[in-house]
Design a protein around this motif. Sequence first.
Motif, short mmCIF file in Angstrom:
data_model
loop_
_atom_site.label_atom_id
_atom_site.label_comp_id
_atom_site.label_asym_id
_atom_site.label_seq_id
_atom_site.Cartn_x
_atom_site.Cartn_y
_atom_site.Cartn_z
N LYS A 14 0.85 -1.18 0.00
CA LYS A 14 0.00 0.00 0.00
C LYS A 14 0.88 1.23 0.00
CE LYS A 14 -4.48 -1.01 2.05
NZ LYS A 14 -5.35 -0.73 3.19
N CYS A 15 0.54 2.15 -0.88
CA CYS A 15 1.29 3.40 -0.93
C CYS A 15 1.14 4.11 0.42
CB CYS A 15 0.74 4.27 -2.06
SG CYS A 15 1.39 5.94 -2.06
N PRO A 16 2.26 4.43 1.06
CA PRO A 16 2.19 5.07 2.38
C PRO A 16 1.51 6.43 2.32
CG PRO A 16 4.42 4.32 1.89
CD PRO A 16 3.64 4.22 0.61
N GLN A 17 1.44 6.99 1.13
CA GLN A 17 0.89 8.34 1.00
C GLN A 17 -0.61 8.32 0.76
OE1 GLN A 17 0.39 11.90 1.50
NE2 GLN A 17 2.50 11.22 1.65
N CYS A 18 -1.05 7.56 -0.24
CA CYS A 18 -2.47 7.59 -0.60
C CYS A 18 -3.16 6.27 -0.29
CB CYS A 18 -2.62 7.95 -2.07
SG CYS A 18 -2.06 6.68 -3.19
N GLY A 19 -2.40 5.24 0.06
CA GLY A 19 -3.01 3.98 0.44
C GLY A 19 -3.40 3.09 -0.73
N PHE A 33 6.04 3.90 -2.86
CA PHE A 33 4.93 4.79 -3.22
C PHE A 33 4.39 4.40 -4.59
CE2 PHE A 33 7.79 7.01 -0.44
CZ PHE A 33 6.94 7.49 0.54
N CYS A 34 3.14 4.82 -4.87
CA CYS A 34 2.52 4.41 -6.11
C CYS A 34 3.04 5.27 -7.26
CB CYS A 34 1.01 4.52 -6.00
SG CYS A 34 0.41 6.22 -5.89
N SER A 35 3.51 6.45 -6.93
CA SER A 35 3.94 7.35 -7.99
C SER A 35 4.98 8.32 -7.44
CB SER A 35 2.75 8.14 -8.53
OG SER A 35 2.24 8.96 -7.51
N ARG A 37 4.75 11.38 -7.50
CA ARG A 37 4.05 12.46 -6.83
C ARG A 37 3.89 12.16 -5.33
NH1 ARG A 37 -1.27 13.04 -6.86
NH2 ARG A 37 -1.96 15.00 -6.01
N CYS A 38 3.41 10.93 -5.07
CA CYS A 38 3.21 10.55 -3.68
C CYS A 38 4.54 10.54 -2.94
CB CYS A 38 2.55 9.17 -3.59
SG CYS A 38 0.77 9.25 -3.85
N LYS A 39 5.56 10.10 -3.63
CA LYS A 39 6.88 10.06 -3.02
C LYS A 39 7.34 11.46 -2.63
CE LYS A 39 11.53 8.44 -4.19
NZ LYS A 39 12.33 7.95 -5.31
ZN ZN Z 1 0.16 7.02 -3.74
#
Ligand code: ZN
Length: 79
Positions: A14-19, A33-35, A37-39
Motif C-alpha cells: 500500500k502506498c504510504p501516502q495515498c493507500g 509509493f505508487c507514484s 508524486r506521492c513520493k
Molecule cells: Zn500514492
Amino acid sequence: MTDTPNFSNAKQVKCPQCGRLTLYSPQNPSRPFCSDRCKLIDLGEWASEGYKVPVEQQTYNEKDLEQLYEALNKGESGE
Ligand SMILES: [Zn+2]
C-alpha cells in the motif's frame, strides 16, 4: 480488486501516502509509493517536519564581524 493479471509474482504494497495498492518491484522506481508524486509529497512532509525544528539563528553585530575579519586577515598574513 481481485484481478491481478501480471503482478501475481510481484509484491504489492500500500502506498504510504495515498493507500493505493502499488507494485513493489524495480519496475516501480517510486516504490513503496505508487507514484513519484506521492513520493515527493511524503518527502516534502518529512522535510517540512525537519524545518519545524527551531534553529537558533546566530546574529553577528558589526564588532563581531570586525573581529572575524581581523582574525581572517591575521591568518592570511601569518603564513
Ligand atoms: Zn500514492
